[in-house]
Design a protein around this motif. Sequence first.
Motif, PDB file in Angstrom:
ATOM      1  N   ASP A  19       0.886  -1.165   0.000  1.00 50.49           N
ATOM      2  CA  ASP A  19       0.000   0.000   0.000  1.00 50.49           C
ATOM      3  C   ASP A  19       0.923   1.214   0.000  1.00 50.49           C
ATOM      4  OD1 ASP A  19      -2.028   1.826   0.194  1.00 50.49           O
ATOM      5  OD2 ASP A  19      -2.500   1.378   2.292  1.00 50.49           O
ATOM      6  N   GLY A  20       1.241   1.715  -1.192  1.00 46.72           N
ATOM      7  CA  GLY A  20       2.224   2.789  -1.307  1.00 46.72           C
ATOM      8  C   GLY A  20       3.592   2.258  -0.926  1.00 46.72           C
ATOM      9  N   ASP A  21       4.231   2.913   0.065  1.00 44.77           N
ATOM     10  CA  ASP A  21       5.543   2.441   0.507  1.00 44.77           C
ATOM     11  C   ASP A  21       5.468   1.648   1.809  1.00 44.77           C
ATOM     12  OD1 ASP A  21       5.060   4.479   2.309  1.00 44.77           O
ATOM     13  OD2 ASP A  21       7.017   5.428   2.077  1.00 44.77           O
ATOM     14  N   THR A  22       4.262   1.184   2.141  1.00 47.49           N
ATOM     15  CA  THR A  22       4.090   0.338   3.317  1.00 47.49           C
ATOM     16  C   THR A  22       3.713  -1.070   2.879  1.00 47.49           C
ATOM     17  OG1 THR A  22       3.357   2.222   4.643  1.00 47.49           O
ATOM     18  CG2 THR A  22       2.829   0.029   5.487  1.00 47.49           C
ATOM     19  N   ALA A  23       4.436  -2.040   3.419  1.00 49.34           N
ATOM     20  CA  ALA A  23       4.186  -3.444   3.099  1.00 49.34           C
ATOM     21  C   ALA A  23       3.633  -4.143   4.329  1.00 49.34           C
ATOM     22  CB  ALA A  23       5.477  -4.120   2.662  1.00 49.34           C
ATOM     23  N   THR A  24       2.641  -4.989   4.113  1.00 51.91           N
ATOM     24  CA  THR A  24       2.147  -5.879   5.155  1.00 51.91           C
ATOM     25  C   THR A  24       2.670  -7.260   4.807  1.00 51.91           C
ATOM     26  OG1 THR A  24       0.166  -4.529   5.420  1.00 51.91           O
ATOM     27  CG2 THR A  24       0.086  -6.770   6.307  1.00 51.91           C
ATOM     28  N   ILE A  25       3.206  -7.972   5.809  1.00 50.66           N
ATOM     29  CA  ILE A  25       3.869  -9.251   5.575  1.00 50.66           C
ATOM     30  C   ILE A  25       3.337 -10.295   6.541  1.00 50.66           C
ATOM     31  CG2 ILE A  25       6.118 -10.431   5.638  1.00 50.66           C
ATOM     32  CD1 ILE A  25       7.343  -7.617   4.965  1.00 50.66           C
ATOM     33  N   GLY A  26       3.172 -11.506   6.029  1.00 44.17           N
ATOM     34  CA  GLY A  26       2.751 -12.631   6.858  1.00 44.17           C
ATOM     35  C   GLY A  26       3.256 -13.926   6.256  1.00 44.17           C
ATOM     36  N   ILE A  27       2.780 -15.039   6.785  1.00 38.53           N
ATOM     37  CA  ILE A  27       3.145 -16.329   6.202  1.00 38.53           C
ATOM     38  C   ILE A  27       1.952 -16.879   5.431  1.00 38.53           C
ATOM     39  CG2 ILE A  27       4.905 -16.829   7.930  1.00 38.53           C
ATOM     40  CD1 ILE A  27       2.951 -18.917   9.138  1.00 38.53           C
ATOM     41  N   THR A  28       2.243 -17.713   4.468  1.00 41.66           N
ATOM     42  CA  THR A  28       1.211 -18.224   3.572  1.00 41.66           C
ATOM     43  C   THR A  28       0.352 -19.304   4.234  1.00 41.66           C
ATOM     44  OG1 THR A  28       2.621 -19.950   2.663  1.00 41.66           O
ATOM     45  CG2 THR A  28       2.675 -17.778   1.567  1.00 41.66           C
ATOM     46  N   ASP A  29      -0.771 -19.569   3.599  1.00 47.07           N
ATOM     47  CA  ASP A  29      -1.652 -20.648   4.027  1.00 47.07           C
ATOM     48  C   ASP A  29      -0.896 -21.973   4.027  1.00 47.07           C
ATOM     49  OD1 ASP A  29      -4.163 -21.787   4.762  1.00 47.07           O
ATOM     50  OD2 ASP A  29      -4.533 -22.325   2.671  1.00 47.07           O
ATOM     51  N   HIS A  30      -0.086 -22.191   3.003  1.00 44.63           N
ATOM     52  CA  HIS A  30       0.726 -23.416   2.930  1.00 44.63           C
ATOM     53  C   HIS A  30       1.658 -23.513   4.134  1.00 44.63           C
ATOM     54  CE1 HIS A  30       3.245 -26.588   1.236  1.00 44.63           C
ATOM     55  NE2 HIS A  30       4.288 -25.841   1.560  1.00 44.63           N
ATOM     56  N   ALA A  31       2.331 -22.414   4.481  1.00 45.19           N
ATOM     57  CA  ALA A  31       3.273 -22.406   5.604  1.00 45.19           C
ATOM     58  C   ALA A  31       2.574 -22.714   6.923  1.00 45.19           C
ATOM     59  CB  ALA A  31       3.985 -21.067   5.692  1.00 45.19           C
ATOM     60  N   GLN A  32       1.432 -22.086   7.163  1.00 45.31           N
ATOM     61  CA  GLN A  32       0.763 -22.315   8.444  1.00 45.31           C
ATOM     62  C   GLN A  32       0.258 -23.754   8.540  1.00 45.31           C
ATOM     63  OE1 GLN A  32      -2.618 -22.849   9.399  1.00 45.31           O
ATOM     64  NE2 GLN A  32      -3.454 -22.755   7.323  1.00 45.31           N
ATOM     65  N   ARG A  33      -0.140 -24.337   7.405  1.00 49.91           N
ATOM     66  CA  ARG A  33      -0.570 -25.747   7.414  1.00 49.91           C
ATOM     67  C   ARG A  33       0.595 -26.672   7.731  1.00 49.91           C
ATOM     68  NH1 ARG A  33      -5.291 -26.905   3.154  1.00 49.91           N
ATOM     69  NH2 ARG A  33      -6.160 -24.823   3.060  1.00 49.91           N
ATOM     70  N   GLU A  34       1.753 -26.385   7.128  1.00 47.18           N
ATOM     71  CA  GLU A  34       2.948 -27.200   7.364  1.00 47.18           C
ATOM     72  C   GLU A  34       3.418 -27.091   8.814  1.00 47.18           C
ATOM     73  OE1 GLU A  34       4.771 -29.301   5.100  1.00 47.18           O
ATOM     74  OE2 GLU A  34       2.853 -29.111   4.068  1.00 47.18           O
ATOM     75  N   LEU A  35       3.340 -25.890   9.390  1.00 45.04           N
ATOM     76  CA  LEU A  35       3.789 -25.688  10.760  1.00 45.04           C
ATOM     77  C   LEU A  35       2.853 -26.328  11.776  1.00 45.04           C
ATOM     78  CD1 LEU A  35       4.907 -21.960  10.540  1.00 45.04           C
ATOM     79  CD2 LEU A  35       6.391 -23.924  11.006  1.00 45.04           C
ATOM     80  N   GLY A  36       1.569 -26.304  11.499  1.00 44.49           N
ATOM     81  CA  GLY A  36       0.585 -26.789  12.474  1.00 44.49           C
ATOM     82  C   GLY A  36       0.164 -25.663  13.403  1.00 44.49           C
ATOM     83  N   ASP A  37      -0.313 -26.018  14.577  1.00 43.19           N
ATOM     84  CA  ASP A  37      -0.860 -25.027  15.512  1.00 43.19           C
ATOM     85  C   ASP A  37       0.213 -24.056  15.998  1.00 43.19           C
ATOM     86  OD1 ASP A  37      -3.353 -26.195  15.292  1.00 43.19           O
ATOM     87  OD2 ASP A  37      -3.084 -27.455  17.069  1.00 43.19           O
ATOM     88  N   ILE A  38       0.049 -22.791  15.652  1.00 40.53           N
ATOM     89  CA  ILE A  38       1.009 -21.759  16.043  1.00 40.53           C
ATOM     90  C   ILE A  38       0.681 -21.287  17.451  1.00 40.53           C
ATOM     91  CG2 ILE A  38       1.825 -19.426  15.522  1.00 40.53           C
ATOM     92  CD1 ILE A  38       1.450 -20.216  12.534  1.00 40.53           C
ATOM     93  N   VAL A  39       1.710 -21.302  18.318  1.00 43.80           N
ATOM     94  CA  VAL A  39       1.512 -20.968  19.722  1.00 43.80           C
ATOM     95  C   VAL A  39       2.216 -19.679  20.147  1.00 43.80           C
ATOM     96  CG1 VAL A  39       1.076 -23.355  20.402  1.00 43.80           C
ATOM     97  CG2 VAL A  39       3.423 -22.490  20.434  1.00 43.80           C
ATOM     98  N   TYR A  40       3.134 -19.170  19.294  1.00 48.53           N
ATOM     99  CA  TYR A  40       3.858 -17.958  19.678  1.00 48.53           C
ATOM    100  C   TYR A  40       4.481 -17.322  18.436  1.00 48.53           C
ATOM    101  CZ  TYR A  40       7.020 -14.959  22.381  1.00 48.53           C
ATOM    102  OH  TYR A  40       7.678 -13.882  22.917  1.00 48.53           O
ATOM    103  N   VAL A  41       4.410 -16.002  18.366  1.00 44.44           N
ATOM    104  CA  VAL A  41       5.068 -15.242  17.303  1.00 44.44           C
ATOM    105  C   VAL A  41       6.024 -14.275  17.990  1.00 44.44           C
ATOM    106  CG1 VAL A  41       4.751 -13.658  15.369  1.00 44.44           C
ATOM    107  CG2 VAL A  41       3.058 -15.444  15.789  1.00 44.44           C
ATOM    108  N   ASP A  42       7.318 -14.356  17.648  1.00 44.76           N
ATOM    109  CA  ASP A  42       8.340 -13.544  18.295  1.00 44.76           C
ATOM    110  C   ASP A  42       8.970 -12.604  17.270  1.00 44.76           C
ATOM    111  OD1 ASP A  42      10.203 -12.541  20.092  1.00 44.76           O
ATOM    112  OD2 ASP A  42      11.618 -14.182  19.772  1.00 44.76           O
ATOM    113  N   ILE A  43       8.686 -11.316  17.433  1.00 41.48           N
ATOM    114  CA  ILE A  43       9.236 -10.291  16.546  1.00 41.48           C
ATOM    115  C   ILE A  43       9.936  -9.260  17.429  1.00 41.48           C
ATOM    116  CG2 ILE A  43       8.758  -8.566  14.771  1.00 41.48           C
ATOM    117  CD1 ILE A  43       7.854 -11.405  13.955  1.00 41.48           C
TER     118      ILE A  43
END
Length: 126
Positions: A19-43
């Motif tokens: 959106d202009g010069d701002t990017a929103t970033i995440g992980i894909t549907d494929h990635a979350q399926r491969e990882l399984g239940d996500i319990v913590y996000v550390d940024i």
Amino acid sequence: MNIPATLHYTKDHEWISLDGDTATIGITDHAQRELGDIVYVDIDTVDKDIAQHDVFGTVEAVKTVSDLFSPISGTVLEVNAKLADAPETVNSDPYGEGWIIKMKVANQGEVAGLLSAQAYGELVGA
């Protein structure tokens, strides 16, 4: 498998929306399926300059921890505060409420090197 055509993707399974010069970033549907239940996000990179392909954080699932790689160079502006109390949002809505960071884009030209939805679908066998 959900691969929105409006987004750009990396071989490391991150997605990016601009959106202009701002990017929103995440992980894909494929990635979350491969990882399984996500319990913590550390940024821990808010207000830091990150180069393309650098690690900007980690996602912890029940059985594994996975690094998150930046699709582009820029400065991390914001972390999705909702994920502190509800990391499973990445599983339930990876392209919406489960976004992970917002970043100020340093080099718009890097976006051209990312994968289209079609190319990402071919990569993951969708």
